[in-house]
Design an enzyme around this catalytic site. Structure first.
Site, PDB file in Angstrom:
ATOM      1  N   SER A  78       0.794  -1.237   0.000  1.00  0.00           N
ATOM      2  CA  SER A  78       0.000   0.000   0.000  1.00  0.00           C
ATOM      3  C   SER A  78       0.821   1.279   0.000  1.00  0.00           C
ATOM      4  O   SER A  78       0.275   2.363  -0.249  1.00  0.00           O
ATOM      5  CB  SER A  78      -0.956   0.013   1.200  1.00  0.00           C
ATOM      6  OG  SER A  78      -2.078  -0.798   0.957  1.00  0.00           O
ATOM      7  N   LYS A  81       0.629   3.563  -2.932  1.00  0.00           N
ATOM      8  CA  LYS A  81      -0.447   4.533  -3.096  1.00  0.00           C
ATOM      9  C   LYS A  81       0.081   5.965  -3.048  1.00  0.00           C
ATOM     10  O   LYS A  81      -0.483   6.864  -3.685  1.00  0.00           O
ATOM     11  CB  LYS A  81      -1.508   4.306  -2.021  1.00  0.00           C
ATOM     12  CG  LYS A  81      -2.252   2.989  -2.205  1.00  0.00           C
ATOM     13  CD  LYS A  81      -3.077   2.607  -0.986  1.00  0.00           C
ATOM     14  CE  LYS A  81      -3.766   1.264  -1.232  1.00  0.00           C
ATOM     15  NZ  LYS A  81      -4.420   0.724  -0.036  1.00  0.00           N
ATOM     16  N   TYR A 202      -2.559  -1.633 -10.824  1.00  0.00           N
ATOM     17  CA  TYR A 202      -2.617  -1.531  -9.360  1.00  0.00           C
ATOM     18  C   TYR A 202      -1.856  -2.692  -8.722  1.00  0.00           C
ATOM     19  O   TYR A 202      -1.041  -2.483  -7.798  1.00  0.00           O
ATOM     20  CB  TYR A 202      -4.078  -1.525  -8.909  1.00  0.00           C
ATOM     21  CG  TYR A 202      -4.250  -1.539  -7.407  1.00  0.00           C
ATOM     22  CD1 TYR A 202      -4.068  -0.371  -6.667  1.00  0.00           C
ATOM     23  CD2 TYR A 202      -4.594  -2.704  -6.731  1.00  0.00           C
ATOM     24  CE1 TYR A 202      -4.217  -0.379  -5.293  1.00  0.00           C
ATOM     25  CE2 TYR A 202      -4.744  -2.716  -5.355  1.00  0.00           C
ATOM     26  CZ  TYR A 202      -4.548  -1.558  -4.637  1.00  0.00           C
ATOM     27  OH  TYR A 202      -4.696  -1.568  -3.274  1.00  0.00           O
ATOM     28  N   TYR A 254      -4.235   3.331   7.559  1.00  0.00           N
ATOM     29  CA  TYR A 254      -5.523   2.645   7.546  1.00  0.00           C
ATOM     30  C   TYR A 254      -6.421   3.190   8.663  1.00  0.00           C
ATOM     31  O   TYR A 254      -6.441   4.385   8.916  1.00  0.00           O
ATOM     32  CB  TYR A 254      -5.335   1.130   7.668  1.00  0.00           C
ATOM     33  CG  TYR A 254      -4.325   0.529   6.730  1.00  0.00           C
ATOM     34  CD1 TYR A 254      -4.277   0.891   5.386  1.00  0.00           C
ATOM     35  CD2 TYR A 254      -3.401  -0.409   7.181  1.00  0.00           C
ATOM     36  CE1 TYR A 254      -3.361   0.327   4.515  1.00  0.00           C
ATOM     37  CE2 TYR A 254      -2.478  -0.982   6.320  1.00  0.00           C
ATOM     38  CZ  TYR A 254      -2.461  -0.612   4.989  1.00  0.00           C
ATOM     39  OH  TYR A 254      -1.552  -1.175   4.139  1.00  0.00           O
ATOM     40  N   VAL A 272       1.123  -3.728   3.960  1.00  0.00           N
ATOM     41  CA  VAL A 272       1.054  -5.034   4.608  1.00  0.00           C
ATOM     42  C   VAL A 272       2.262  -5.910   4.286  1.00  0.00           C
ATOM     43  O   VAL A 272       2.419  -6.988   4.858  1.00  0.00           O
ATOM     44  CB  VAL A 272      -0.252  -5.788   4.261  1.00  0.00           C
ATOM     45  CG1 VAL A 272      -1.455  -5.050   4.809  1.00  0.00           C
ATOM     46  CG2 VAL A 272      -0.380  -6.022   2.769  1.00  0.00           C
TER      47      VAL A 272
END
Length: 319
Positions: A78, A81, A202, A254, A272
């Site tokens: 992540s 991002k 992605y 998160y 993660v």
């Protein structure tokens, strides 16, 4: 671990004291990692060793403090991002980027679709899966993977970033929830790219191989207002960097972002795969690697190390 707020009884600008605190943070991180568990919902990720831990701090003058597993490569997950958002801001601009995704913390797990389906036509922010997929949908119309990989290398000041093929295949084979997200976005008429191309890009960006040193470099570029301190080249406009730092602070961990903002208070982004990148404005980039995760999916060791550093060295953005 929760800290009291007494002031430290040492000079927090003394390089020897700084190194001592960073070494303590590393030890705390290694110890705290014992309470976490390695992610297993992506089969390739569960091969990581829960005992691994690394902490890297990079300064604009070239000073590097690297402790533990700082060169070991792992998948960015992540944290990509941040790269995707930076590329969208650079090549599409602020107005176009945020006409397709909002800037609000969701308070939900990173892969939730509840608010997207019930409360909003657009994803809440670019740091959750739905928002990152939406950003990738717009990027997919102007960039391919090689373009994004080149941008990632510049943004992380690391020419050795490559695609981890095994993780990419594992992501693709098990990413049903992300498929649900991309087709939900398509069904709402808000996805701006081809669904399968968007999803493939992605997955590929989540599967980039990085290290704690890579993540410290990324944090340093962000801390240095988007300018590579070694070449002098501006990779991203300072105004866009301010936007990214704001979203990292409010949404970067998160549904643990609020607690992290209070206890650590450094703009950060987790993944993660076990990484955290953190940016101390004008001062440091910090990267941690610890694949043992807490209940929210964040590196248990990374959070412990960053909390220790932030408290004793007064790195909170409000200090």
């Amino acid at each position: 671990m929760y800290f009291t707020y007494e002031r430290p009884d040492f000079d927090i600008s003394d390089p020897k004291e700084i190194r001592r605190v960073i070494e303590e943070a590393y030890c705390n991180g290694r110890e705290s990692a014992r309470a976490g568990t390695v992610a297993d919902y992506i089969p390739e990720l569960k091969k990581a060793s829960a005992e691994d831990f690394g902490l890297c701090v990079c300064a604009p003058d070239g000073t590097v403090i690297a402790l533990g597993e700082t060169e070991k490569r792992f998948s960015i997950q992540s944290i990509s991002k941040v790269i995707n958002l930076a590329a969208s801001l650079k090549y599409l601009g602020f107005r176009e980027t945020f006409s397709h995704v909002m800037m609000e913390p969701s308070g939900d797990p990173f892969n939730s679709i509840l608010k997207l389906d019930a409360a909003s036509e657009l994803p809440f922010n670019p740091m959750i899966n739905a928002g990152a997929i939406q950003v990738m949908g717009t990027l997919s119309n102007i960039m391919d993977f090689d373009d994004l990989l080149g941008f990632a290398k510049a943004f992380c000041m690391d020419d050795d970033i490559v695609l981890n093929e095994a993780v990419y295949r594992s992501e693709s084979e098990t990413g049903d929830r992300n498929r649900a997200i991309v087709y939900l976005l398509k069904s709402k008429g808000v996805l701006r790219g081809d669904a399968e191309k968007t999803l493939d890009l992605y997955f590929r960006m989540c599967s980039l191989n990085v290290s704690a040193r890579t993540l410290a470099n990324m944090g340093l570029l962000i801390a240095n207002a988007g300018r590579n301190p070694f070449t002098g080249k501006h990779v991203l406009h300072p105004g866009y960097v301010r936007t990214i730092r704001s979203l990292m602070y409010t949404c970067g961990l998160y549904d643990e972002s609020g607690e992290y903002g209070v206890l650590v208070g450094i703009p950060s982004k987790s993944g993660v795969g076990g990484g955290i990148t953190a940016s101390v404005s004008g001062r440091w980039g910090i990267g941690t690697y610890g694949p043992a995760l807490d209940a929210k999916g964040n590196s248990a060791g990374g959070i412990a190390a960053l909390q220790h550093m932030s408290h004793l060295l007064r790195l909170n953005v409000f200090d």
